[in-house]
Design an enzyme around this catalytic site. Sequence first.
Site, PDB file in Angstrom:
ATOM      1  N   ASP A  32       0.853  -1.185   0.000  1.00  0.00           N
ATOM      2  CA  ASP A  32       0.000   0.000   0.000  1.00  0.00           C
ATOM      3  C   ASP A  32       0.892   1.240   0.000  1.00  0.00           C
ATOM      4  O   ASP A  32       1.867   1.311   0.741  1.00  0.00           O
ATOM      5  CB  ASP A  32      -0.915  -0.002   1.239  1.00  0.00           C
ATOM      6  N   ASN A  89     -12.699  -3.143   2.870  1.00  0.00           N
ATOM      7  CA  ASN A  89     -13.649  -2.028   2.966  1.00  0.00           C
ATOM      8  C   ASN A  89     -14.611  -2.116   1.787  1.00  0.00           C
ATOM      9  O   ASN A  89     -14.185  -2.318   0.643  1.00  0.00           O
ATOM     10  CB  ASN A  89     -12.901  -0.691   2.935  1.00  0.00           C
ATOM     11  N   GLY A  95     -15.723   3.643   3.726  1.00  0.00           N
ATOM     12  CA  GLY A  95     -14.457   4.281   3.383  1.00  0.00           C
ATOM     13  C   GLY A  95     -13.722   3.654   2.215  1.00  0.00           C
ATOM     14  O   GLY A  95     -12.543   3.934   2.005  1.00  0.00           O
ATOM     15  N   GLN A  96     -14.387   2.810   1.424  1.00  0.00           N
ATOM     16  CA  GLN A  96     -13.714   2.278   0.240  1.00  0.00           C
ATOM     17  C   GLN A  96     -13.402   3.432  -0.698  1.00  0.00           C
ATOM     18  O   GLN A  96     -14.267   4.268  -0.981  1.00  0.00           O
ATOM     19  CB  GLN A  96     -14.604   1.241  -0.473  1.00  0.00           C
ATOM     20  N   SER A  97     -12.148   3.477  -1.163  1.00  0.00           N
ATOM     21  CA  SER A  97     -11.752   4.583  -2.037  1.00  0.00           C
ATOM     22  C   SER A  97     -11.369   4.119  -3.435  1.00  0.00           C
ATOM     23  O   SER A  97     -11.385   4.911  -4.378  1.00  0.00           O
ATOM     24  CB  SER A  97     -10.598   5.372  -1.414  1.00  0.00           C
ATOM     25  N   HIS A 102     -10.290  -5.379  -3.410  1.00  0.00           N
ATOM     26  CA  HIS A 102      -8.968  -5.623  -2.829  1.00  0.00           C
ATOM     27  C   HIS A 102      -9.105  -6.009  -1.369  1.00  0.00           C
ATOM     28  O   HIS A 102     -10.031  -5.578  -0.685  1.00  0.00           O
ATOM     29  CB  HIS A 102      -8.067  -4.390  -2.954  1.00  0.00           C
ATOM     30  N   HIS A 104      -6.960  -5.843   2.157  1.00  0.00           N
ATOM     31  CA  HIS A 104      -5.795  -5.317   2.877  1.00  0.00           C
ATOM     32  C   HIS A 104      -5.260  -6.431   3.776  1.00  0.00           C
ATOM     33  O   HIS A 104      -6.034  -7.085   4.476  1.00  0.00           O
ATOM     34  CB  HIS A 104      -6.196  -4.157   3.797  1.00  0.00           C
TER      35      HIS A 104
HETATM   36  P1  AMP Z   1      -9.733   1.338   0.348  1.00  0.00           P
HETATM   37  O1  AMP Z   1      -9.860   2.619   1.119  1.00  0.00           O
HETATM   38  O2  AMP Z   1     -10.096   0.142   1.151  1.00  0.00           O
HETATM   39  O3  AMP Z   1     -10.440   1.420  -0.986  1.00  0.00           O
HETATM   40  O4  AMP Z   1      -8.184   1.169   0.079  1.00  0.00           O
HETATM   41  C1  AMP Z   1      -7.516   1.684  -1.015  1.00  0.00           C
HETATM   42  C2  AMP Z   1      -6.062   1.672  -0.665  1.00  0.00           C
HETATM   43  O5  AMP Z   1      -5.318   1.847  -1.845  1.00  0.00           O
HETATM   44  C3  AMP Z   1      -5.621   2.773   0.295  1.00  0.00           C
HETATM   45  O6  AMP Z   1      -5.077   2.172   1.467  1.00  0.00           O
HETATM   46  C4  AMP Z   1      -4.570   3.552  -0.496  1.00  0.00           C
HETATM   47  O7  AMP Z   1      -3.495   3.973   0.313  1.00  0.00           O
HETATM   48  C5  AMP Z   1      -4.130   2.535  -1.526  1.00  0.00           C
HETATM   49  N1  AMP Z   1      -3.606   3.062  -2.776  1.00  0.00           N
HETATM   50  C6  AMP Z   1      -4.136   4.040  -3.550  1.00  0.00           C
HETATM   51  N2  AMP Z   1      -3.389   4.222  -4.654  1.00  0.00           N
HETATM   52  C7  AMP Z   1      -2.376   3.330  -4.580  1.00  0.00           C
HETATM   53  C8  AMP Z   1      -1.247   3.015  -5.412  1.00  0.00           C
HETATM   54  N3  AMP Z   1      -1.024   3.669  -6.572  1.00  0.00           N
HETATM   55  N4  AMP Z   1      -0.395   2.033  -5.026  1.00  0.00           N
HETATM   56  C9  AMP Z   1      -0.599   1.365  -3.865  1.00  0.00           C
HETATM   57  N5  AMP Z   1      -1.637   1.607  -3.034  1.00  0.00           N
HETATM   58  C10 AMP Z   1      -2.510   2.572  -3.388  1.00  0.00           C
END
Ligand code: AMP
Length: 115
Positions: A32, A89, A95-97, A102, A104
């Site tokens: 991450d 998430n 809080g999924q972004s 994926h 974690h």
């Molecule tokens: P989520 O909030 O569960 O959707 O997690 C998305 C994760 O992706 C977050 O922990 C970010 O820090 C991570 N992330 C976003 N862009 C990248 C990237 N280019 N390489 C690695 N991790 C990333």
Amino acid sequence: MYDKNNVFAKILREEIPSKKVYEDDYAMAFYDVNPRAKTHVLVIPRGEYTDIYDFTQNAPAELQAGFWAAVRNTVDKLGMRENFRTVANTGHGAGQSVFHFHVHIMSDERFKTDF
Ligand code: AMP
């Protein structure tokens, strides 16, 4: 709806770099970029699924089995068998972004591979 231009889709297509831990025909694992634990790795399937609900409902059985085996292989590669937790998430409310499914994998101990 799945967005083919999300950041993990780009990582899978190798359009943007990642610090890879493990990969096979079903999945890819990488660190991450914004770690929230001493070890913080993400595992993503090679397929267009937005979240764990979409993945478990719609992905072929072979991909689902291959993905979870890749999660286990990632844990083994990092030597984390006795000390990790997993989080998926799901949805804006949680809080999924990034809307490519994926998992974690996190630990309060520092594990790394020999890069
Ligand atoms: P989520 O909030 O569960 O959707 O997690 C998305 C994760 O992706 C977050 O922990 C970010 O820090 C991570 N992330 C976003 N862009 C990248 C990237 N280019 N390489 C690695 N991790 C990333």
